[in-house]
Write a protein that holds these residues in place. Structure first.
Motif, PDB file in Angstrom:
ATOM      1  N   THR A  95      29.186 -13.399   8.044  1.00  0.00           N
ATOM      2  CA  THR A  95      28.601 -14.540   9.530  1.00  0.00           C
ATOM      3  C   THR A  95      29.202 -15.554   9.161  1.00  0.00           C
ATOM      4  OG1 THR A  95      26.281 -12.971   9.265  1.00  0.00           O
ATOM      5  CG2 THR A  95      26.379 -14.284  10.488  1.00  0.00           C
ATOM      6  N   SER A  96      29.297 -16.154  10.298  1.00  0.00           N
ATOM      7  CA  SER A  96      29.647 -17.681  10.258  1.00  0.00           C
ATOM      8  C   SER A  96      28.496 -18.146  10.595  1.00  0.00           C
ATOM      9  CB  SER A  96      30.352 -17.585  11.464  1.00  0.00           C
ATOM     10  OG  SER A  96      30.322 -17.866  12.551  1.00  0.00           O
ATOM     11  N   MET A  97      29.250 -19.623   9.744  1.00  0.00           N
ATOM     12  CA  MET A  97      27.797 -20.345   9.900  1.00  0.00           C
ATOM     13  C   MET A  97      26.935 -20.556  11.373  1.00  0.00           C
ATOM     14  SD  MET A  97      26.311 -22.680   8.328  1.00  0.00           S
ATOM     15  CE  MET A  97      26.424 -23.127   6.986  1.00  0.00           C
ATOM     16  N   ARG A  98      28.250 -20.293  12.125  1.00  0.00           N
ATOM     17  CA  ARG A  98      27.890 -21.385  13.510  1.00  0.00           C
ATOM     18  C   ARG A  98      27.101 -19.446  13.990  1.00  0.00           C
ATOM     19  NH1 ARG A  98      29.259 -18.431  18.037  1.00  0.00           N
ATOM     20  NH2 ARG A  98      29.203 -19.865  20.544  1.00  0.00           N
ATOM     21  N   GLU A  99      27.494 -18.769  13.929  1.00  0.00           N
ATOM     22  CA  GLU A  99      26.673 -17.277  14.058  1.00  0.00           C
ATOM     23  C   GLU A  99      25.092 -17.335  12.926  1.00  0.00           C
ATOM     24  OE1 GLU A  99      29.544 -13.903  14.584  1.00  0.00           O
ATOM     25  OE2 GLU A  99      29.074 -14.543  12.308  1.00  0.00           O
ATOM     26  N   THR A 100      25.332 -17.951  11.840  1.00  0.00           N
ATOM     27  CA  THR A 100      23.889 -17.909  11.317  1.00  0.00           C
ATOM     28  C   THR A 100      22.897 -18.918  12.009  1.00  0.00           C
ATOM     29  OG1 THR A 100      25.297 -17.380   8.894  1.00  0.00           O
ATOM     30  CG2 THR A 100      23.444 -18.773   8.950  1.00  0.00           C
ATOM     31  N   VAL A 101      23.318 -20.142  12.233  1.00  0.00           N
ATOM     32  CA  VAL A 101      22.487 -21.415  13.038  1.00  0.00           C
ATOM     33  C   VAL A 101      22.530 -20.752  14.060  1.00  0.00           C
ATOM     34  CG1 VAL A 101      22.701 -22.956  14.374  1.00  0.00           C
ATOM     35  CG2 VAL A 101      24.494 -23.080  12.180  1.00  0.00           C
ATOM     36  N   LEU A 102      22.961 -19.665  14.755  1.00  0.00           N
ATOM     37  CA  LEU A 102      22.389 -19.141  16.226  1.00  0.00           C
ATOM     38  C   LEU A 102      21.513 -18.489  16.108  1.00  0.00           C
ATOM     39  CD1 LEU A 102      25.886 -18.133  18.299  1.00  0.00           C
ATOM     40  CD2 LEU A 102      24.163 -19.837  18.861  1.00  0.00           C
ATOM     41  N   THR A 103      21.872 -17.060  15.397  1.00  0.00           N
ATOM     42  CA  THR A 103      20.792 -16.243  14.449  1.00  0.00           C
ATOM     43  C   THR A 103      19.228 -17.319  14.708  1.00  0.00           C
ATOM     44  OG1 THR A 103      22.306 -14.332  13.926  1.00  0.00           O
ATOM     45  CG2 THR A 103      19.774 -14.897  12.653  1.00  0.00           C
ATOM     46  N   ILE A 104      19.239 -17.971  13.427  1.00  0.00           N
ATOM     47  CA  ILE A 104      17.844 -19.009  13.252  1.00  0.00           C
ATOM     48  C   ILE A 104      17.604 -19.945  14.009  1.00  0.00           C
ATOM     49  CG2 ILE A 104      17.683 -21.423  11.405  1.00  0.00           C
ATOM     50  CD1 ILE A 104      19.270 -20.053   9.862  1.00  0.00           C
ATOM     51  N   LYS A 105      18.763 -20.117  14.687  1.00  0.00           N
ATOM     52  CA  LYS A 105      17.663 -20.765  16.237  1.00  0.00           C
ATOM     53  C   LYS A 105      17.627 -19.685  17.135  1.00  0.00           C
ATOM     54  CE  LYS A 105      19.404 -23.886  19.908  1.00  0.00           C
ATOM     55  NZ  LYS A 105      20.334 -25.187  20.420  1.00  0.00           N
ATOM     56  N   GLU A 106      17.300 -18.181  17.246  1.00  0.00           N
ATOM     57  CA  GLU A 106      16.783 -17.360  18.191  1.00  0.00           C
ATOM     58  C   GLU A 106      15.744 -17.754  17.642  1.00  0.00           C
ATOM     59  OE1 GLU A 106      19.565 -14.280  19.122  1.00  0.00           O
ATOM     60  OE2 GLU A 106      21.067 -15.509  20.296  1.00  0.00           O
ATOM     61  N   ALA A 107      15.542 -17.314  16.333  1.00  0.00           N
ATOM     62  CA  ALA A 107      14.140 -16.841  15.399  1.00  0.00           C
ATOM     63  C   ALA A 107      13.616 -18.160  15.625  1.00  0.00           C
ATOM     64  CB  ALA A 107      14.172 -16.728  14.024  1.00  0.00           C
ATOM     65  N   LEU A 108      13.480 -19.194  15.797  1.00  0.00           N
ATOM     66  CA  LEU A 108      12.713 -20.415  15.810  1.00  0.00           C
ATOM     67  C   LEU A 108      12.515 -20.236  17.115  1.00  0.00           C
ATOM     68  CD1 LEU A 108      14.690 -23.085  14.050  1.00  0.00           C
ATOM     69  CD2 LEU A 108      12.441 -22.584  13.295  1.00  0.00           C
ATOM     70  N   GLN A 109      13.214 -19.848  18.158  1.00  0.00           N
ATOM     71  CA  GLN A 109      12.985 -20.216  19.842  1.00  0.00           C
ATOM     72  C   GLN A 109      12.211 -18.896  19.736  1.00  0.00           C
ATOM     73  OE1 GLN A 109      16.573 -19.868  21.461  1.00  0.00           O
ATOM     74  NE2 GLN A 109      16.572 -22.226  21.992  1.00  0.00           N
ATOM     75  N   LYS A 110      11.718 -18.449  19.524  1.00  0.00           N
ATOM     76  CA  LYS A 110      10.671 -16.570  19.342  1.00  0.00           C
ATOM     77  C   LYS A 110       9.098 -17.421  19.087  1.00  0.00           C
ATOM     78  CE  LYS A 110      13.738 -12.355  19.368  1.00  0.00           C
ATOM     79  NZ  LYS A 110      14.597 -11.738  18.235  1.00  0.00           N
ATOM     80  N   SER A 111       9.679 -17.935  17.758  1.00  0.00           N
ATOM     81  CA  SER A 111       8.190 -18.382  16.888  1.00  0.00           C
ATOM     82  C   SER A 111       7.399 -19.289  17.931  1.00  0.00           C
ATOM     83  CB  SER A 111       8.353 -18.991  15.540  1.00  0.00           C
ATOM     84  OG  SER A 111       8.746 -19.891  15.452  1.00  0.00           O
ATOM     85  N   SER A 112       8.150 -20.006  18.150  1.00  0.00           N
ATOM     86  CA  SER A 112       7.249 -21.752  19.101  1.00  0.00           C
ATOM     87  C   SER A 112       7.389 -20.656  20.936  1.00  0.00           C
ATOM     88  CB  SER A 112       8.604 -22.657  19.235  1.00  0.00           C
ATOM     89  OG  SER A 112       9.850 -22.304  20.077  1.00  0.00           O
ATOM     90  N   GLY A 113       7.840 -19.677  21.105  1.00  0.00           N
ATOM     91  CA  GLY A 113       7.212 -18.844  22.351  1.00  0.00           C
ATOM     92  C   GLY A 113       8.707 -19.800  23.426  1.00  0.00           C
TER      93      GLY A 113
END
Length: 127
Positions: free
Chosen positions: A108-126
């Protein structure tokens, strides 16, 4: 500013992820080299997301995930697991325990890693 805890025993991988997440997400990234240290930091800091290596030495990652999900103080924290390609058995087990997303180590590239983590953060904040 989101607070991310990274539990990764490989110091080089940990540092690369720490720098990449701080730079690309503007996150404050805490690190821990093992399960016990990580669980303490998870309870001591107001963590928004946990990034966790699938293979820890002194405690299995699945046991740590169970501990986190069974503790009322930490159960709502989203978890992204770093795993190896082809680790279907552990990945399925982790998913059944409530893991939100997975990152393939070395695949997984850093770009993909950042996107995955960003999506998880967005889900957690609603968001």
């Amino acid at each position: 500013m989101p607070k991310i805890l990274l539990i990764e025993e490989d110091a080089v991988v940990s540092r690369i992820l720490q720098i990449g997440l701080a730079k690309n997400l503007g996150a404050e990234v805490f690190t821990a080299l093992g399960a016990e240290e990580g669980f303490r930091k998870l309870k001591d800091e107001e963590i928004n997301l946990l990034v966790l290596d699938m293979f820890l030495q002194n405690q299995t990652t699945l046991d740590l995930i169970k501990k986190i999900k069974n503790d009322p103080e930490t159960s709502a924290i989203p978890i992204v697991v770093i795993t190896m390609i082809g680790d279907k058995e552990n990945t399925d087990a982790a998913r059944s325990l409530g893991v939100d997303s997975f990152i393939i180590k070395g695949g997984t590239s850093m770009r993909e890693t950042v996107l995955t983590i960003k999506e998880a953060l967005q889900k957690s904040s609603g968001a």
